[in-house]
Scaffold this motif. Structure first.
Motif, PDB file in Angstrom:
ATOM      1  N   VAL A 172      35.417  47.656  51.240  1.00 54.08           N
ATOM      2  CA  VAL A 172      34.188  47.715  50.095  1.00 54.08           C
ATOM      3  C   VAL A 172      34.046  47.503  49.013  1.00 54.08           C
ATOM      4  O   VAL A 172      33.723  47.042  48.707  1.00 54.08           O
ATOM      5  CB  VAL A 172      33.486  49.476  50.602  1.00 54.08           C
ATOM      6  N   SER A 173      35.534  48.087  48.604  1.00 55.67           N
ATOM      7  CA  SER A 173      36.399  47.046  47.028  1.00 55.67           C
ATOM      8  C   SER A 173      36.110  45.702  47.046  1.00 55.67           C
ATOM      9  O   SER A 173      35.678  45.012  46.094  1.00 55.67           O
ATOM     10  CB  SER A 173      37.368  47.691  47.229  1.00 55.67           C
ATOM     11  N   ASP A 174      36.426  44.786  48.431  1.00 55.12           N
ATOM     12  CA  ASP A 174      36.246  43.427  48.217  1.00 55.12           C
ATOM     13  C   ASP A 174      34.540  42.902  48.303  1.00 55.12           C
ATOM     14  O   ASP A 174      34.366  41.550  48.266  1.00 55.12           O
ATOM     15  CB  ASP A 174      36.775  43.072  49.390  1.00 55.12           C
ATOM     16  N   ASP A 175      33.520  43.422  48.656  1.00 51.12           N
ATOM     17  CA  ASP A 175      32.328  43.730  48.871  1.00 51.12           C
ATOM     18  C   ASP A 175      31.649  43.074  47.568  1.00 51.12           C
ATOM     19  O   ASP A 175      31.085  44.344  46.484  1.00 51.12           O
ATOM     20  CB  ASP A 175      31.625  44.344  49.704  1.00 51.12           C
ATOM     21  N   PRO A 176      30.854  42.446  46.583  1.00 53.87           N
ATOM     22  CA  PRO A 176      30.723  41.803  45.291  1.00 53.87           C
ATOM     23  C   PRO A 176      29.647  42.502  45.311  1.00 53.87           C
ATOM     24  O   PRO A 176      28.407  43.092  44.394  1.00 53.87           O
ATOM     25  CB  PRO A 176      30.429  40.968  45.339  1.00 53.87           C
ATOM     26  N   GLU A 177      28.372  43.476  46.198  1.00 59.04           N
ATOM     27  CA  GLU A 177      27.098  43.586  46.595  1.00 59.04           C
ATOM     28  C   GLU A 177      26.983  45.261  46.692  1.00 59.04           C
ATOM     29  O   GLU A 177      26.541  45.805  46.678  1.00 59.04           O
ATOM     30  CB  GLU A 177      26.181  42.845  47.419  1.00 59.04           C
ATOM     31  N   ALA A 178      28.456  45.509  46.987  1.00 58.79           N
ATOM     32  CA  ALA A 178      28.846  47.484  48.130  1.00 58.79           C
ATOM     33  C   ALA A 178      28.749  48.053  46.129  1.00 58.79           C
ATOM     34  O   ALA A 178      29.562  48.917  46.473  1.00 58.79           O
ATOM     35  CB  ALA A 178      29.426  47.357  48.907  1.00 58.79           C
ATOM     36  N   HIS A 179      27.965  47.925  45.288  1.00 55.55           N
ATOM     37  CA  HIS A 179      28.435  48.993  44.350  1.00 55.55           C
ATOM     38  C   HIS A 179      28.592  50.629  44.518  1.00 55.55           C
ATOM     39  O   HIS A 179      29.204  51.673  44.369  1.00 55.55           O
ATOM     40  CB  HIS A 179      27.907  48.810  42.896  1.00 55.55           C
ATOM     41  N   GLU A 180      26.762  50.921  45.221  1.00 56.04           N
ATOM     42  CA  GLU A 180      26.797  52.404  45.278  1.00 56.04           C
ATOM     43  C   GLU A 180      27.967  52.890  46.388  1.00 56.04           C
ATOM     44  O   GLU A 180      28.422  53.658  45.875  1.00 56.04           O
ATOM     45  CB  GLU A 180      25.149  52.647  45.938  1.00 56.04           C
ATOM     46  N   HIS A 190      30.683  47.632  38.419  1.00 55.99           N
ATOM     47  CA  HIS A 190      29.348  46.793  38.513  1.00 55.99           C
ATOM     48  C   HIS A 190      30.217  45.321  36.930  1.00 55.99           C
ATOM     49  O   HIS A 190      30.345  44.203  37.184  1.00 55.99           O
ATOM     50  CB  HIS A 190      28.162  47.203  37.810  1.00 55.99           C
ATOM     51  N   GLY A 191      30.753  46.383  35.853  1.00 49.62           N
ATOM     52  CA  GLY A 191      32.252  45.324  35.424  1.00 49.62           C
ATOM     53  C   GLY A 191      32.901  44.192  35.714  1.00 49.62           C
ATOM     54  O   GLY A 191      33.730  43.290  35.183  1.00 49.62           O
ATOM     55  N   LEU A 192      33.879  45.626  36.859  1.00 48.12           N
ATOM     56  CA  LEU A 192      34.742  44.452  37.883  1.00 48.12           C
ATOM     57  C   LEU A 192      34.341  43.316  38.110  1.00 48.12           C
ATOM     58  O   LEU A 192      35.317  42.105  38.372  1.00 48.12           O
ATOM     59  CB  LEU A 192      35.339  45.376  38.749  1.00 48.12           C
ATOM     60  N   TRP A 193      33.593  42.897  38.688  1.00 48.81           N
ATOM     61  CA  TRP A 193      31.949  41.412  39.528  1.00 48.81           C
ATOM     62  C   TRP A 193      31.726  40.923  38.434  1.00 48.81           C
ATOM     63  O   TRP A 193      30.788  39.784  38.494  1.00 48.81           O
ATOM     64  CB  TRP A 193      31.464  42.631  40.522  1.00 48.81           C
ATOM     65  N   ALA A 194      31.761  41.628  36.844  1.00 43.57           N
ATOM     66  CA  ALA A 194      30.484  40.992  35.772  1.00 43.57           C
ATOM     67  C   ALA A 194      31.902  39.899  35.179  1.00 43.57           C
ATOM     68  O   ALA A 194      31.391  38.856  34.606  1.00 43.57           O
ATOM     69  CB  ALA A 194      30.209  41.700  35.118  1.00 43.57           C
ATOM     70  N   GLY A 195      32.785  39.924  35.410  1.00 37.94           N
ATOM     71  CA  GLY A 195      34.046  38.802  34.639  1.00 37.94           C
ATOM     72  C   GLY A 195      33.880  37.643  35.785  1.00 37.94           C
ATOM     73  O   GLY A 195      33.520  37.533  35.945  1.00 37.94           O
ATOM     74  N   PRO A 196      35.913  36.938  35.757  1.00 41.13           N
ATOM     75  CA  PRO A 196      35.814  35.096  35.399  1.00 41.13           C
ATOM     76  C   PRO A 196      36.130  35.761  37.260  1.00 41.13           C
ATOM     77  O   PRO A 196      36.369  35.205  37.952  1.00 41.13           O
ATOM     78  CB  PRO A 196      36.868  35.334  34.798  1.00 41.13           C
ATOM     79  N   VAL A 197      36.795  36.843  37.757  1.00 37.96           N
ATOM     80  CA  VAL A 197      35.922  37.179  39.310  1.00 37.96           C
ATOM     81  C   VAL A 197      34.979  37.333  40.053  1.00 37.96           C
ATOM     82  O   VAL A 197      33.565  37.624  40.107  1.00 37.96           O
ATOM     83  CB  VAL A 197      37.408  38.943  40.094  1.00 37.96           C
ATOM     84  N   LYS A 198      35.094  35.972  41.277  1.00 43.47           N
ATOM     85  CA  LYS A 198      33.607  36.054  41.943  1.00 43.47           C
ATOM     86  C   LYS A 198      34.122  36.087  43.416  1.00 43.47           C
ATOM     87  O   LYS A 198      33.399  36.693  44.085  1.00 43.47           O
ATOM     88  CB  LYS A 198      34.127  34.401  42.320  1.00 43.47           C
ATOM     89  N   SER A 199      35.998  36.193  43.574  1.00 43.21           N
ATOM     90  CA  SER A 199      35.909  37.128  45.164  1.00 43.21           C
ATOM     91  C   SER A 199      37.278  38.068  44.756  1.00 43.21           C
ATOM     92  O   SER A 199      37.476  37.937  44.159  1.00 43.21           O
ATOM     93  CB  SER A 199      36.462  36.086  46.441  1.00 43.21           C
ATOM     94  N   ARG A 200      37.411  38.784  45.901  1.00 38.81           N
ATOM     95  CA  ARG A 200      38.518  39.994  46.064  1.00 38.81           C
ATOM     96  C   ARG A 200      39.020  40.382  47.103  1.00 38.81           C
ATOM     97  O   ARG A 200      38.231  39.848  48.173  1.00 38.81           O
ATOM     98  CB  ARG A 200      38.451  41.225  45.633  1.00 38.81           C
ATOM     99  N   LYS A 201      40.359  40.072  47.979  1.00 34.61           N
ATOM    100  CA  LYS A 201      40.518  39.895  49.106  1.00 34.61           C
ATOM    101  C   LYS A 201      42.086  40.970  49.203  1.00 34.61           C
ATOM    102  O   LYS A 201      43.457  40.692  48.797  1.00 34.61           O
ATOM    103  CB  LYS A 201      41.041  38.920  49.845  1.00 34.61           C
ATOM    104  N   HIS A 202      41.979  42.597  49.115  1.00 33.54           N
ATOM    105  CA  HIS A 202      42.886  43.309  49.431  1.00 33.54           C
ATOM    106  C   HIS A 202      43.032  43.200  50.870  1.00 33.54           C
ATOM    107  O   HIS A 202      43.556  42.686  51.410  1.00 33.54           O
ATOM    108  CB  HIS A 202      42.751  44.744  48.685  1.00 33.54           C
ATOM    109  N   SER A 203      44.968  43.473  50.496  1.00 36.27           N
ATOM    110  CA  SER A 203      45.848  43.690  51.446  1.00 36.27           C
ATOM    111  C   SER A 203      46.567  44.752  50.851  1.00 36.27           C
ATOM    112  O   SER A 203      47.369  45.150  49.872  1.00 36.27           O
ATOM    113  CB  SER A 203      46.775  42.417  51.764  1.00 36.27           C
ATOM    114  N   LEU A 204      46.590  46.101  52.446  1.00 40.02           N
ATOM    115  CA  LEU A 204      47.068  47.050  52.137  1.00 40.02           C
ATOM    116  C   LEU A 204      48.068  47.481  53.049  1.00 40.02           C
ATOM    117  O   LEU A 204      48.734  47.102  54.183  1.00 40.02           O
ATOM    118  CB  LEU A 204      46.619  48.167  51.926  1.00 40.02           C
ATOM    119  N   THR A 205      49.295  46.986  52.519  1.00 38.72           N
ATOM    120  CA  THR A 205      51.330  47.270  52.525  1.00 38.72           C
ATOM    121  C   THR A 205      51.606  48.726  53.212  1.00 38.72           C
ATOM    122  O   THR A 205      51.561  48.900  54.755  1.00 38.72           O
ATOM    123  CB  THR A 205      51.727  46.754  51.711  1.00 38.72           C
ATOM    124  N   LYS A 206      51.478  49.475  52.625  1.00 41.22           N
ATOM    125  CA  LYS A 206      51.612  50.959  52.799  1.00 41.22           C
ATOM    126  C   LYS A 206      51.217  52.017  52.050  1.00 41.22           C
ATOM    127  O   LYS A 206      50.390  51.833  50.980  1.00 41.22           O
ATOM    128  CB  LYS A 206      53.272  51.097  52.638  1.00 41.22           C
TER     129      LYS A 206
END
Length: 146
Positions: free
Chosen positions: A28-36, A66-82
């Motif tokens: 969800v965090s990596d989906d720019p539309e999934a704010h709610e 909303h602010g996290l997606w309003a700046g210079p970032v177009k995409s995110r891809k998290h990798s959770l290690t531990k």
């Protein structure tokens, strides 16, 4: 294999909902539309901090998201290690991984992050009571300037 599925210690009893919660949350965090949906991962009065940005409660979390997606970032891809629980069956956790950012200027930057999470039961579901992310935003800011 999902990059959202973090390892937990084999010698500790970990709530079986923890790993699936974070797997869903980072998707969800990596989906720019999934704010709610993102904001609904928190109890109504949750504390949330992302680097220097801090807020409390659903409306503040939604605004920060909303602010996290309003700046210079177009995409995110998290990798959770531990995922490190504070003792067996604890609702307090530390996590670490990486996040790959795709910037609107075409650059890509990958940074390490860590987080502290305190989980709580809310409406028969596991949610964040506290979520504090430790991440250095300098590499993203520098790449955005280039």
């Amino acid at each position: 294999m999902s990059t959202y599925k973090g390892q937990t210690p084999s010698d500790l009893k970990v709530d079986p909902r923890i790993v699936p919660f974070f797997e869903r949350f980072y998707a969800v965090s990596d989906d720019p539309e999934a704010h709610e949906e993102y904001a609904q991962s928190f109890v109504p009065d949750a504390d949330f901090a992302m680097g220097a940005k801090k807020t409390v409660g659903y409306d503040g979390i939604l605004e920060l998201r909303h602010g996290l997606w309003a700046g210079p970032v177009k995409s995110r891809k998290h990798s959770l290690t531990k995922i490190f629980p504070f003792g067996g069956g604890s609702n307090e956790l530390m996590l670490y991984g990486t996040v790959a950012y795709g910037l609107k200027n075409g650059k890509e930057v990958t940074v390490d992050w860590a987080a502290r999470a305190v989980m709580a039961e809310h409406q028969d579901a596991l949610k964040f009571k506290l979520y504090q992310v430790y991440v250095d935003s300098t590499p993203v800011a520098n790449a955005a300037k280039e």
